[in-house]
Design an enzyme around this catalytic site. Structure first.
Site, short mmCIF file in Angstrom:
data_model
loop_
_atom_site.label_atom_id
_atom_site.label_comp_id
_atom_site.label_asym_id
_atom_site.label_seq_id
_atom_site.Cartn_x
_atom_site.Cartn_y
_atom_site.Cartn_z
N LYS A 96 0.86 -1.20 0.00
CA LYS A 96 0.00 0.00 0.00
C LYS A 96 0.89 1.23 0.00
O LYS A 96 2.00 1.20 0.51
CB LYS A 96 -0.87 0.02 1.26
CG LYS A 96 -2.07 0.91 1.14
CD LYS A 96 -3.15 0.21 0.34
CE LYS A 96 -4.42 0.98 0.23
NZ LYS A 96 -5.52 0.10 -0.21
N1 GLU Z 1 -7.17 0.32 -3.64
C1 GLU Z 1 -7.95 -0.84 -3.94
C2 GLU Z 1 -8.03 -1.75 -2.74
O1 GLU Z 1 -7.86 -1.32 -1.62
C3 GLU Z 1 -7.46 -1.54 -5.19
C4 GLU Z 1 -6.08 -2.05 -5.12
C5 GLU Z 1 -5.55 -2.57 -6.44
O2 GLU Z 1 -6.30 -2.62 -7.39
O3 GLU Z 1 -4.38 -2.92 -6.48
O4 GLU Z 1 -8.32 -2.90 -2.85
#
Ligand code: GLU
Length: 401
Positions: A96
């Site tokens: 993240k």
């Molecule tokens: N931000 C989204 C999540 O928390 C998508 C993450 C992604 O597609 O890599 O799942």
């Protein structure tokens, strides 16, 4: 949120009989990046990328721009991404990113500079086989397009598989925008079927009418579901109509930059929305929306966690004891990363799928995960949250059911 995420992993791992050493390994963060981004206007912004686990494939996870981002929150969200990709059985890991910034206070040039600088700092640690970022809170395809462009300039990569959530013109996938909301509806539909409620008219309220919340309501209204939207909120305020709100009207209103405080309807606060007497409460805003502070107000019997970590540990315990069924984030909002995976796959293989194919694949992944989840929860007599983390760990540790 970090404490909650770790506690959930730990308790699920213990239920599966994992040793302390194995639990420690599951909680170990592989690599953390913390750096400052300086904008031309002199502003200095704190930025993070946390790469938790890549045992199943490249790290995967969004980047959020928000004034309240902090290192521990990014760590928690990276752990949740590992659990999410594993629960869905995707060949990906978890990471993240975050920048402490209110993007609404930046002009377009500064936002572009921030996005490009973020990539310059991380260029050696990200890429199609290493770590594939995506949008998250307050980031979108425009920002991702700048990022993927910067990465291509810096590394000569032409695959565009280094990021997902791109615009379709820049190699993004059809269906990615709606994927998290659509996936959430697929998950809820499976849960309702399991509970014998799929044919019943049910009211629902949506806390957080951004990309995810609005697409959930739109897809629900288009798919003839029996769900009746009675309330919705943005970060400022909410609206309520017991006879039903029109998802399309609300989405158009928000897309044009409207704030619900100006919408012609009965006004309620975010807290009132959380306490409404509805059948289903959709939490699609930020983390820690329901905590010990307001948990006693919740009346819904089903909560869908479309945001990451919207119910904290204390609230979860209380709600579960009171018979509320919580559809956990790592499954409920996994539609986004599923279609991110499909986007990456298309980029890597030089393919462009039509939207029907993307949606059919999304449905396959979501339904499969939901059926496994419901079965595990019944078999082991655990909540859906515990079952989701157990399912993820079973996939990570190759434990067969
Ligand atoms: N931000 C989204 C999540 O928390 C998508 C993450 C992604 O597609 O890599 O799942």
């Amino acid at each position: 949120m970090l404490d909650t995420a770790k506690a959930l992993v730990k308790s699920a791992a213990q239920k599966l009989g994992l040793s302390q050493a194995e639990i420690d390994q599951l909680l170990t963060i592989n690599k953390e990046h913390q750096f400052e981004i300086e904008l031309s206007e002199g502003q200095r912004l704190q930025a993070y990328r946390v790469q938790h686990n890549n045992q199943r494939g490249p790290y995967k996870g969004g980047i959020r721009f928000h004034p309240e981002v902090d290192f521990d929150e990014v760590r928690a969200l990276a752990i949740l991404m590992t659990m999410k990709t594993a629960a869905l059985d995707l060949p990906l890991g978890g990471s993240k990113g975050g920048v402490v910034v209110d993007p609404r206070k930046l002009n377009t040039a500064a936002l572009e500079q921030l996005s490009r600088e973020y990539v310059r700092h991380l260029k050696d640690y990200i890429g199609p086989d290493k770590d594939i970022p995506a949008p998250d809170v307050n980031t979108n395809s425009t920002i991702i397009d700048w990022m993927v462009d910067e990465y291509s300039v810096l590394t000569d990569d032409v695959s565009r598989a280094s990021f997902t959530g791109k615009s379709v013109a820049k190699g993004g996938s059809l269906g990615r925008d709606a994927a998290t909301g659509r996936g959430g509806l697929i998950a809820l539909t499976e849960l309702l079927r399991h509970q014998g409620l799929e044919k019943k008219k049910l009211t629902y309220a949506v806390q957080g009418f951004g990309n995810v919340g609005s697409f959930f309501t739109l897809v629900a209204s288009q798919s003839h579901s029996k769900l009746v939207l009675v309330a919705a909120s943005d970060s400022g305020s909410g609206i309520y109509n017991e006879k039903g709100l029109n998802a399309e009207d609300l989405s158009k209103f928000k897309a044009a930059g409207g704030r619900f405080k100006d919408y012609a309807s009965k006004q309620i606060s975010n807290e009132q929305l959380i306490g409404l007497d509805v059948d289903v409460l959709i939490l699609a805003a930020l983390g820690d929306a329901v905590t010990e502070r307001n948990v006693d107000n919740v009346k819904a019997k089903i909560i869908v966690e479309l945001a990451n970590g919207p119910v904290n540990e204390a609230a979860y315990e209380k709600l579960t004891r009171g018979g509320c069924v919580i559809l956990p984030d790592i499954i409920a909002n996994a539609g986004g990363v599923v279609v991110s995976y499909l986007e990456w796959f298309q980029n890597m293989h030089g393919e462009n799928w039509n939207e029907a194919k993307v949606n059919a694949e999304l449905k396959k992944y979501m339904t499969k995960a939901m059926l496994k989840l419901l079965k595990l929860s019944d078999q082991k007599h655990v909540s859906l949250t515990e079952a989701a983390f157990m399912l993820a760990i079973m996939h990570l540790k190759d434990i067969k059911n």
